[in-house]
Design a protein around this motif. Sequence first.
Motif, PDB file in Angstrom:
ATOM      1  N   GLN A  50       0.812  -1.217   0.000  1.00 27.22           N
ATOM      2  CA  GLN A  50       0.000   0.000   0.000  1.00 27.22           C
ATOM      3  C   GLN A  50       0.851   1.275   0.000  1.00 27.22           C
ATOM      4  N   PHE A  51       1.968   1.262   0.743  1.00 24.60           N
ATOM      5  CA  PHE A  51       2.741   2.487   0.902  1.00 24.60           C
ATOM      6  C   PHE A  51       4.213   2.386   0.491  1.00 24.60           C
ATOM      7  N   ILE A  52       4.766   1.170   0.403  1.00 25.54           N
ATOM      8  CA  ILE A  52       6.178   1.026   0.040  1.00 25.54           C
ATOM      9  C   ILE A  52       6.320   0.118  -1.174  1.00 25.54           C
ATOM     10  N   PHE A  53       5.666   0.506  -2.248  1.00 24.65           N
ATOM     11  CA  PHE A  53       5.819  -0.166  -3.532  1.00 24.65           C
ATOM     12  C   PHE A  53       5.848   0.931  -4.587  1.00 24.65           C
ATOM     13  N   LEU A  54       7.044   1.264  -5.032  1.00 23.29           N
ATOM     14  CA  LEU A  54       7.218   2.368  -5.973  1.00 23.29           C
ATOM     15  C   LEU A  54       7.516   1.826  -7.365  1.00 23.29           C
ATOM     16  N   VAL A  55       6.843   2.363  -8.374  1.00 23.99           N
ATOM     17  CA  VAL A  55       7.021   1.902  -9.746  1.00 23.99           C
ATOM     18  C   VAL A  55       7.712   2.984 -10.569  1.00 23.99           C
ATOM     19  N   LYS A  56       8.469   2.537 -11.560  1.00 23.10           N
ATOM     20  CA  LYS A  56       9.202   3.473 -12.404  1.00 23.10           C
ATOM     21  C   LYS A  56       8.258   4.093 -13.428  1.00 23.10           C
ATOM     22  N   SER A  57       8.208   5.420 -13.455  1.00 22.94           N
ATOM     23  CA  SER A  57       7.324   6.129 -14.375  1.00 22.94           C
ATOM     24  C   SER A  57       8.017   6.354 -15.720  1.00 22.94           C
ATOM     25  N   LYS A  58       7.290   6.908 -16.672  1.00 28.20           N
ATOM     26  CA  LYS A  58       7.849   7.180 -17.999  1.00 28.20           C
ATOM     27  C   LYS A  58       8.992   8.192 -17.934  1.00 28.20           C
ATOM     28  N   SER A  59       8.971   9.045 -16.910  1.00 26.06           N
ATOM     29  CA  SER A  59      10.021  10.057 -16.766  1.00 26.06           C
ATOM     30  C   SER A  59      11.319   9.461 -16.226  1.00 26.06           C
ATOM     31  N   GLY A  60      11.238   8.220 -15.737  1.00 25.05           N
ATOM     32  CA  GLY A  60      12.414   7.577 -15.153  1.00 25.05           C
ATOM     33  C   GLY A  60      12.454   7.660 -13.642  1.00 25.05           C
ATOM     34  N   ASP A  61      11.567   8.472 -13.058  1.00 24.49           N
ATOM     35  CA  ASP A  61      11.477   8.580 -11.605  1.00 24.49           C
ATOM     36  C   ASP A  61      10.602   7.455 -11.053  1.00 24.49           C
ATOM     37  N   TYR A  62      10.859   7.088  -9.793  1.00 24.47           N
ATOM     38  CA  TYR A  62      10.017   6.118  -9.107  1.00 24.47           C
ATOM     39  C   TYR A  62       8.921   6.861  -8.339  1.00 24.47           C
ATOM     40  N   VAL A  63       7.684   6.406  -8.525  1.00 24.43           N
ATOM     41  CA  VAL A  63       6.541   7.024  -7.846  1.00 24.43           C
ATOM     42  C   VAL A  63       5.784   5.947  -7.084  1.00 24.43           C
ATOM     43  N   LEU A  64       5.125   6.346  -6.011  1.00 26.27           N
ATOM     44  CA  LEU A  64       4.346   5.397  -5.224  1.00 26.27           C
ATOM     45  C   LEU A  64       3.229   4.828  -6.083  1.00 26.27           C
ATOM     46  N   ASN A  65       3.077   3.512  -6.093  1.00 25.93           N
ATOM     47  CA  ASN A  65       2.047   2.869  -6.909  1.00 25.93           C
ATOM     48  C   ASN A  65       0.643   3.188  -6.416  1.00 25.93           C
ATOM     49  N   ASN A  66       0.541   3.712  -5.210  1.00 25.73           N
ATOM     50  CA  ASN A  66      -0.735   4.095  -4.613  1.00 25.73           C
ATOM     51  C   ASN A  66      -0.995   5.575  -4.895  1.00 25.73           C
ATOM     52  N   PRO A  67      -1.845   5.910  -5.873  1.00 24.13           N
ATOM     53  CA  PRO A  67      -2.079   7.315  -6.224  1.00 24.13           C
ATOM     54  C   PRO A  67      -2.674   8.138  -5.083  1.00 24.13           C
ATOM     55  N   THR A  68      -3.402   7.474  -4.165  1.00 21.68           N
ATOM     56  CA  THR A  68      -4.078   8.204  -3.093  1.00 21.68           C
ATOM     57  C   THR A  68      -3.132   8.638  -1.979  1.00 21.68           C
ATOM     58  N   ALA A  69      -1.897   8.101  -1.959  1.00 18.53           N
ATOM     59  CA  ALA A  69      -0.970   8.409  -0.862  1.00 18.53           C
ATOM     60  C   ALA A  69       0.276   9.160  -1.318  1.00 18.53           C
ATOM     61  N   ARG A  70       0.365   9.494  -2.598  1.00 23.51           N
ATOM     62  CA  ARG A  70       1.581  10.132  -3.113  1.00 23.51           C
ATOM     63  C   ARG A  70       1.858  11.487  -2.482  1.00 23.51           C
ATOM     64  N   THR A  71       0.797  12.216  -2.134  1.00 25.23           N
ATOM     65  CA  THR A  71       0.983  13.548  -1.564  1.00 25.23           C
ATOM     66  C   THR A  71       1.442  13.511  -0.114  1.00 25.23           C
ATOM     67  N   GLY A  72       1.464  12.345   0.498  1.00 20.91           N
ATOM     68  CA  GLY A  72       1.882  12.257   1.892  1.00 20.91           C
ATOM     69  C   GLY A  72       3.290  11.718   2.094  1.00 20.91           C
ATOM     70  N   LEU A  73       3.894  11.208   1.019  1.00 20.69           N
ATOM     71  CA  LEU A  73       5.205  10.578   1.160  1.00 20.69           C
ATOM     72  C   LEU A  73       6.221  11.147   0.164  1.00 20.69           C
ATOM     73  N   GLU A  74       6.111  12.440  -0.123  1.00 21.81           N
ATOM     74  CA  GLU A  74       7.019  13.060  -1.097  1.00 21.81           C
ATOM     75  C   GLU A  74       8.475  13.021  -0.640  1.00 21.81           C
ATOM     76  N   GLU A  75       8.704  13.263   0.645  1.00 25.45           N
ATOM     77  CA  GLU A  75      10.077  13.317   1.159  1.00 25.45           C
ATOM     78  C   GLU A  75      10.793  11.976   0.980  1.00 25.45           C
ATOM     79  N   LEU A  76      10.075  10.891   1.293  1.00 29.94           N
ATOM     80  CA  LEU A  76      10.656   9.563   1.151  1.00 29.94           C
ATOM     81  C   LEU A  76      10.873   9.227  -0.321  1.00 29.94           C
ATOM     82  N   THR A  77       9.891   9.557  -1.149  1.00 29.81           N
ATOM     83  CA  THR A  77      10.003   9.286  -2.580  1.00 29.81           C
ATOM     84  C   THR A  77      11.180  10.033  -3.194  1.00 29.81           C
ATOM     85  N   ASP A  78      11.353  11.287  -2.822  1.00 28.21           N
ATOM     86  CA  ASP A  78      12.479  12.084  -3.334  1.00 28.21           C
ATOM     87  C   ASP A  78      13.812  11.474  -2.912  1.00 28.21           C
TER      88      ASP A  78
END
Length: 242
Positions: free
Chosen positions: A207-235
């Motif tokens: 739910q919260f620690i599964f990040l997928v590689k986007s077309k831009s090459g960055d990894y984003v959280l696979n859960n669209p509903t939680a992306r705004t809460g974990l920006e620091e970790l994702t960065d």
Amino acid sequence: MKKTLIVLTLLFFVLPLSACGSNTKTSNHQASKTELKYRPDTALIKKNQAIWDKLTKDAEVVKHNDYSGDSIVPTKLSELKEHGDVIKGTVYNLEQMGAPKNMAFTKAKIHIDQVLSGDKKLAGKDYYVVLRGGLTTTDIFYADMNRTREANHDILVVNPEAPLPKIGTQFITILSKNTLDDGSEFSKILLKSGFTKENSRPIFDEQFIFLVKSKSGDYVLNNPTARTGLEELTDAINEKYK
């Protein structure tokens, strides 16, 4: 004459040792580059995706979120390794599997491309993991529910907080220790579906620690509903592991 002989003798012993040390460094460097330059088997991925598309194309899509309660979510990069092996991998296949009534799971085959933190021996190996949602039937998913009976047919259950990744998706996650010997109903279902302690590992938190590689090459959280809460970790993950 003696001085010349001594110098030549010393060179005879020193040069092979230097060459050996150089070869060792080169070998280690090449091994590191090999791990980083891993390329997925695109032909196999394309074949498996075509099979999965054929199985699911006529299935009714049902959105269902079965997550409940609180979850312990790491918010710092240093906390990830506390929960298991942090790995970078590729989804190689998705398969239908058994599940308890009113639930749906998918058996996913993953390849571990690189171990970012933890047991380095996992690199290059394939494992099965369980993903939320998947292909099932109305009779199984709606079993014992107070609803109008309808003809049994295939449905594809989609969890909005853990959507199924496409085959070929590259990801970063944490793999926990295997608990298939705990005797639970879920473990019994996994064993019937071909999971063993040797060929499978559970994902720590899909739910919260599964990040997928986007077309831009960055990894984003696979859960669209939680992306705004974990920006620091994702960065931080992208800065260190991208």
